[in-house]
Design a protein around this motif. Structure first.
Motif, PDB file in Angstrom:
ATOM      1  N   GLY A   3       0.784  -1.225   0.000  1.00 14.44           N
ATOM      2  CA  GLY A   3       0.000   0.000   0.000  1.00 14.44           C
ATOM      3  C   GLY A   3       0.812   1.269   0.000  1.00 14.44           C
ATOM      4  O   GLY A   3       0.375   2.300   0.527  1.00 14.44           O
ATOM      5  N   THR A   4       2.002   1.220  -0.602  1.00 13.25           N
ATOM      6  CA  THR A   4       2.837   2.427  -0.653  1.00 13.25           C
ATOM      7  C   THR A   4       3.209   2.718  -2.097  1.00 13.25           C
ATOM      8  O   THR A   4       2.822   1.999  -3.019  1.00 13.25           O
ATOM      9  N   ARG A   5       3.972   3.769  -2.304  1.00 12.48           N
ATOM     10  CA  ARG A   5       4.238   4.236  -3.664  1.00 12.48           C
ATOM     11  C   ARG A   5       5.689   4.665  -3.842  1.00 12.48           C
ATOM     12  O   ARG A   5       6.343   5.116  -2.894  1.00 12.48           O
ATOM     13  N   ALA A   6       6.164   4.498  -5.072  1.00  8.48           N
ATOM     14  CA  ALA A   6       7.472   5.017  -5.463  1.00  8.48           C
ATOM     15  C   ALA A   6       7.277   5.848  -6.721  1.00  8.48           C
ATOM     16  O   ALA A   6       6.567   5.438  -7.642  1.00  8.48           O
ATOM     17  N   VAL A   7       7.888   7.012  -6.763  1.00  7.27           N
ATOM     18  CA  VAL A   7       7.781   7.911  -7.905  1.00  7.27           C
ATOM     19  C   VAL A   7       9.168   8.044  -8.530  1.00  7.27           C
ATOM     20  O   VAL A   7      10.128   8.421  -7.851  1.00  7.27           O
ATOM     21  N   LEU A   8       9.263   7.733  -9.818  1.00  5.08           N
ATOM     22  CA  LEU A   8      10.533   7.762 -10.535  1.00  5.08           C
ATOM     23  C   LEU A   8      10.559   8.941 -11.508  1.00  5.08           C
ATOM     24  O   LEU A   8       9.544   9.561 -11.780  1.00  5.08           O
ATOM     25  N   SER A   9      11.747   9.232 -12.026  1.00 10.50           N
ATOM     26  CA  SER A   9      11.933  10.306 -13.007  1.00 10.50           C
ATOM     27  C   SER A   9      11.492  11.647 -12.430  1.00 10.50           C
ATOM     28  O   SER A   9      10.703  12.374 -13.017  1.00 10.50           O
ATOM     29  N   VAL A  10      12.032  11.972 -11.266  1.00  7.91           N
ATOM     30  CA  VAL A  10      11.679  13.218 -10.582  1.00  7.91           C
ATOM     31  C   VAL A  10      12.887  14.155 -10.630  1.00  7.91           C
ATOM     32  O   VAL A  10      13.930  13.852 -10.053  1.00  7.91           O
ATOM     33  N   GLY A  11      12.773  15.253 -11.334  1.00 11.21           N
ATOM     34  CA  GLY A  11      13.869  16.191 -11.445  1.00 11.21           C
ATOM     35  C   GLY A  11      13.705  17.044 -12.684  1.00 11.21           C
ATOM     36  O   GLY A  11      12.587  17.425 -13.048  1.00 11.21           O
ATOM     37  N   LEU A  12      14.816  17.327 -13.341  1.00 11.33           N
ATOM     38  CA  LEU A  12      14.771  18.128 -14.565  1.00 11.33           C
ATOM     39  C   LEU A  12      14.745  17.234 -15.789  1.00 11.33           C
ATOM     40  O   LEU A  12      13.834  17.304 -16.608  1.00 11.33           O
ATOM     41  N   ALA A  13      15.776  16.384 -15.935  1.00  8.61           N
ATOM     42  CA  ALA A  13      15.850  15.462 -17.071  1.00  8.61           C
ATOM     43  C   ALA A  13      16.432  14.135 -16.563  1.00  8.61           C
ATOM     44  O   ALA A  13      17.641  14.030 -16.431  1.00  8.61           O
TER      45      ALA A  13
ATOM     46  N   GLY B  96      15.041  18.464 -26.121  1.00  2.47           N
ATOM     47  CA  GLY B  96      16.323  19.151 -26.077  1.00  2.47           C
ATOM     48  C   GLY B  96      16.609  19.635 -24.668  1.00  2.47           C
ATOM     49  O   GLY B  96      15.741  20.223 -24.013  1.00  2.47           O
ATOM     50  N   VAL B  97      17.824  19.396 -24.190  1.00  2.00           N
ATOM     51  CA  VAL B  97      18.235  19.813 -22.845  1.00  2.00           C
ATOM     52  C   VAL B  97      19.449  20.716 -22.981  1.00  2.00           C
ATOM     53  O   VAL B  97      20.484  20.303 -23.510  1.00  2.00           O
TER      54      VAL B  97
ATOM     55  N   PHE C 281      22.030  12.101 -26.248  1.00  4.58           N
ATOM     56  CA  PHE C 281      22.690  11.712 -25.007  1.00  4.58           C
ATOM     57  C   PHE C 281      21.818  10.683 -24.303  1.00  4.58           C
ATOM     58  O   PHE C 281      20.590  10.726 -24.422  1.00  4.58           O
ATOM     59  N   PRO C 282      22.395   9.741 -23.555  1.00  3.96           N
ATOM     60  CA  PRO C 282      21.613   8.627 -22.989  1.00  3.96           C
ATOM     61  C   PRO C 282      20.768   8.985 -21.773  1.00  3.96           C
ATOM     62  O   PRO C 282      20.871   8.359 -20.712  1.00  3.96           O
ATOM     63  N   PHE C 283      19.912   9.996 -21.895  1.00  6.44           N
ATOM     64  CA  PHE C 283      18.949  10.285 -20.838  1.00  6.44           C
ATOM     65  C   PHE C 283      17.913   9.154 -20.776  1.00  6.44           C
ATOM     66  O   PHE C 283      17.491   8.615 -21.800  1.00  6.44           O
ATOM     67  N   SER C 284      17.456   8.854 -19.580  1.00  7.78           N
ATOM     68  CA  SER C 284      16.559   7.715 -19.390  1.00  7.78           C
ATOM     69  C   SER C 284      15.187   7.914 -20.004  1.00  7.78           C
ATOM     70  O   SER C 284      14.499   6.941 -20.318  1.00  7.78           O
ATOM     71  N   ASP C 285      14.756   9.177 -20.204  1.00  7.37           N
ATOM     72  CA  ASP C 285      13.405   9.394 -20.726  1.00  7.37           C
ATOM     73  C   ASP C 285      13.206   8.784 -22.114  1.00  7.37           C
ATOM     74  O   ASP C 285      12.093   8.463 -22.509  1.00  7.37           O
ATOM     75  N   GLN C 286      14.303   8.579 -22.847  1.00  6.99           N
ATOM     76  CA  GLN C 286      14.188   7.975 -24.180  1.00  6.99           C
ATOM     77  C   GLN C 286      13.694   6.534 -24.114  1.00  6.99           C
ATOM     78  O   GLN C 286      13.054   6.041 -25.048  1.00  6.99           O
ATOM     79  N   LEU C 287      13.996   5.850 -23.014  1.00  5.03           N
ATOM     80  CA  LEU C 287      13.582   4.454 -22.856  1.00  5.03           C
ATOM     81  C   LEU C 287      12.258   4.325 -22.117  1.00  5.03           C
ATOM     82  O   LEU C 287      11.503   3.381 -22.359  1.00  5.03           O
ATOM     83  N   THR C 288      11.959   5.259 -21.227  1.00  5.14           N
ATOM     84  CA  THR C 288      10.745   5.137 -20.427  1.00  5.14           C
ATOM     85  C   THR C 288       9.523   5.778 -21.078  1.00  5.14           C
ATOM     86  O   THR C 288       8.400   5.283 -20.929  1.00  5.14           O
ATOM     87  N   LEU C 289       9.689   6.885 -21.805  1.00  8.55           N
ATOM     88  CA  LEU C 289       8.540   7.596 -22.357  1.00  8.55           C
ATOM     89  C   LEU C 289       7.738   6.780 -23.383  1.00  8.55           C
ATOM     90  O   LEU C 289       6.499   6.862 -23.387  1.00  8.55           O
TER      91      LEU C 289
END
Length: 280
Positions: free
Chosen positions: A55-65, A88-89, A132-140
């Motif tokens: 009954g708990t939660r984890a939030v990922l991808s929290v920040g700028l990029a 673009g970053v 650049f290998p930012f994680s959002d490319q794989l998760t989005l």
């Protein structure tokens, strides 16, 4: 017990280890992670069942990029008929960064793959960015149900960006990854600061475009984390990325009140809708 009396843990270190998150979720402690490492995020995603069971939660991808980029990407994807987002970053090369962040950036220098131009908010204008290998490319693609996301990086200093591009050459990559060279470069980057602390992130999908710009990306990251903590009580149990849990316009608008410039431009060519299916 270090976790006794704690209700939320904010992980800012690049440990690449899911044991801290697992310990939190087993004890019903909320967990927020600002990591940009895609493989680490995959390990955390695998804890979704455990989080639900407790009954708990984890939030990922929290920040700028990732983080702001994910929210901007959701805004654009929901308002465009395209199944691709381009991110673009632009980071301020004059801002001080921790060694963990610098090591992650250096590790990604050999993974540069392709370049293109994007228009950033004033005063930056159109700039060449390098993938650049930012994680959002794989998760989005998973969280937004789109075909592709690609993210590029440039630095506020054009000279520093040119050096960034040079790192894609295999010979340069091998030199930079030599332990002594890497440590010397890390020391140099820790002490030297070229340019200023301005940053900007921009996302395009079809005719939709969104951006956030300002000063001190580290401050922006901290504020996104704080705004996420404030929204935890309304989030369902489980492990999810930020863009799956909050309304992007709501959080980005609140973030902009702290001195950041937010631009949201829907695709006005017709046919796009919001996530609720209401025509724009």
């Amino acid at each position: 017990m270090a976790l006794r009396g704690i209700d939320t843990v904010l992980m800012c270190a690049e440990l690449n280890d899911a044991r801290v998150a697992e310990a939190c979720l087993r004890r019903g402690i909320a967990y927020i992670d600002v990591s940009a490492d895609a493989q680490h995020l995959r390990r955390l995603e695998a804890l979704d069942g455990m989080a639900r069971d407790h009954g708990t939660r984890a939030v990922l991808s929290v920040g700028l990029a990732p983080g702001v980029t994910n929210l901007l990407a959701r805004y654009c994807a929901e308002r465009s008929a395209s199944d691709e987002v381009t991110i673009g970053v632009l980071l301020g090369s004059g801002e001080r960064h921790g060694q963990a962040a610098l090591r992650w950036t250096m590790a990604g220098l050999g993974a540069l793959d392709g370049s293109w131009t994007m228009r950033f908010p004033a005063p930056h204008g159109r700039r060449t960015i390098h993938r650049f290998p930012f994680s959002d490319q794989l998760t989005l693609p998973q969280t937004l149900q789109i075909e592709q996301a690609k993210t590029g990086l440039c630095l506020q200093s054009r000279g520093a960006t040119m050096l960034l591009a040079a790192a894609r050459h295999p010979t340069v990559t091998r030199v930079l990854r030599h332990p002594r060279v890497a440590e010397a470069l890390l020391t140099l980057l820790t002490r030297a600061h070229l340019g200023n602390d301005r940053f900007a992130v921009t996302v395009c999908s079809g005719g939709a475009r969104a951006s956030l710009a300002g000063r001190q990306q580290t401050r922006a990251t901290g504020l996104v984390a704080a705004l996420t903590v404030a929204r935890l009580p309304s989030m369902p149990p489980g492990v999810r990325h930020l863009e799956q849990l909050v309304d992007p316009v709501d959080l980005l608008t609140e973030l902009s009140r702290h001195g950041f410039d937010l631009e949201l431009e829907p695709d006005n060519r017709g046919g796009a809708t919001t996530d609720s299916g209401i025509p724009l």
